[in-house]
Scaffold this active site. Sequence first.
Site, PDB file in Angstrom:
ATOM      1  N   LEU A 137       0.836  -1.205   0.000  1.00  0.00           N
ATOM      2  CA  LEU A 137       0.000   0.000   0.000  1.00  0.00           C
ATOM      3  C   LEU A 137       0.869   1.253   0.000  1.00  0.00           C
ATOM      4  O   LEU A 137       1.842   1.346   0.740  1.00  0.00           O
ATOM      5  CB  LEU A 137      -0.891   0.025   1.239  1.00  0.00           C
ATOM      6  N   HIS A 143      -0.591 -11.919   8.375  1.00  0.00           N
ATOM      7  CA  HIS A 143       0.718 -12.388   7.908  1.00  0.00           C
ATOM      8  C   HIS A 143       0.941 -13.820   8.414  1.00  0.00           C
ATOM      9  O   HIS A 143       0.717 -14.088   9.600  1.00  0.00           O
ATOM     10  CB  HIS A 143       1.839 -11.459   8.419  1.00  0.00           C
ATOM     11  N   GLU A 160      -4.777 -18.458  10.722  1.00  0.00           N
ATOM     12  CA  GLU A 160      -5.256 -17.286   9.960  1.00  0.00           C
ATOM     13  C   GLU A 160      -6.766 -17.138   9.959  1.00  0.00           C
ATOM     14  O   GLU A 160      -7.293 -16.055  10.233  1.00  0.00           O
ATOM     15  CB  GLU A 160      -4.762 -17.373   8.510  1.00  0.00           C
TER      16      GLU A 160
END
Length: 207
Positions: A94, A110, A181
């Site tokens: 970004l 991550h 995750e």
Amino acid sequence: MLRIGVLVSGGGSNLQAIIDQIEEGNLKNVSINVVISNKKDAYALQRAEKYDIPTKVLLRKDFSSKEEYDLAMFDLINSFNVDIIVLAGCLFILPKIITENYKNKIINIHPSLIPSFCGDGFYGIKVHEEVIKRGVKITGATVHFVDEGTDTGPIILQKAVDVEDDDTPEVLQKRVMEEAEWIILPKAIEMIAQDKIAVREKKVLKK
Ligand code: GRF
């Protein structure tokens, strides 16, 4: 209602984990207002369409400079009036204009326990290859706020996962997704939606 925009580049299994938690009623007062991809064939887009979530594709090749692309991405995100941006397998860095204007409003998942196996060059399957090469016995995943650095922002949640002797990078990647995750990313969004956390001096603290 917490309005979120999800940025993706690939399969979108983390996007799916968020959708599932919303559908099951575990993630309350959260709406996904747009899914934005920098790849037109990202499977994540199909996942979103299935739930009538608006999708947008912004390709770098359609812009003559990186500055123009970055600005278009910034304008596109702004146009959906989102409260937070979720990077879910988003493989583009970004630009400053976005990180500065959405300070502590962008989160990333991550696939390692930061500060191990993170930073420039550590993304996707490469992370798991390096984990296996180094022979660590525990890895995991981290959800963190995004600042101008790579994987340097305040850490929101982490979850550890065992590394087995016969793991291949692919096997380990799957275990990290399933056991870490897909659990901590929706959980972090829930904590933000319920206003349970605050950032103080680069640390995330419970309110
Ligand atoms: C995940 O391992 C995520 O941590 C990493 O890229 C992968 C994306 O998977 N940044 P998906 O697109 O959510 O299936």
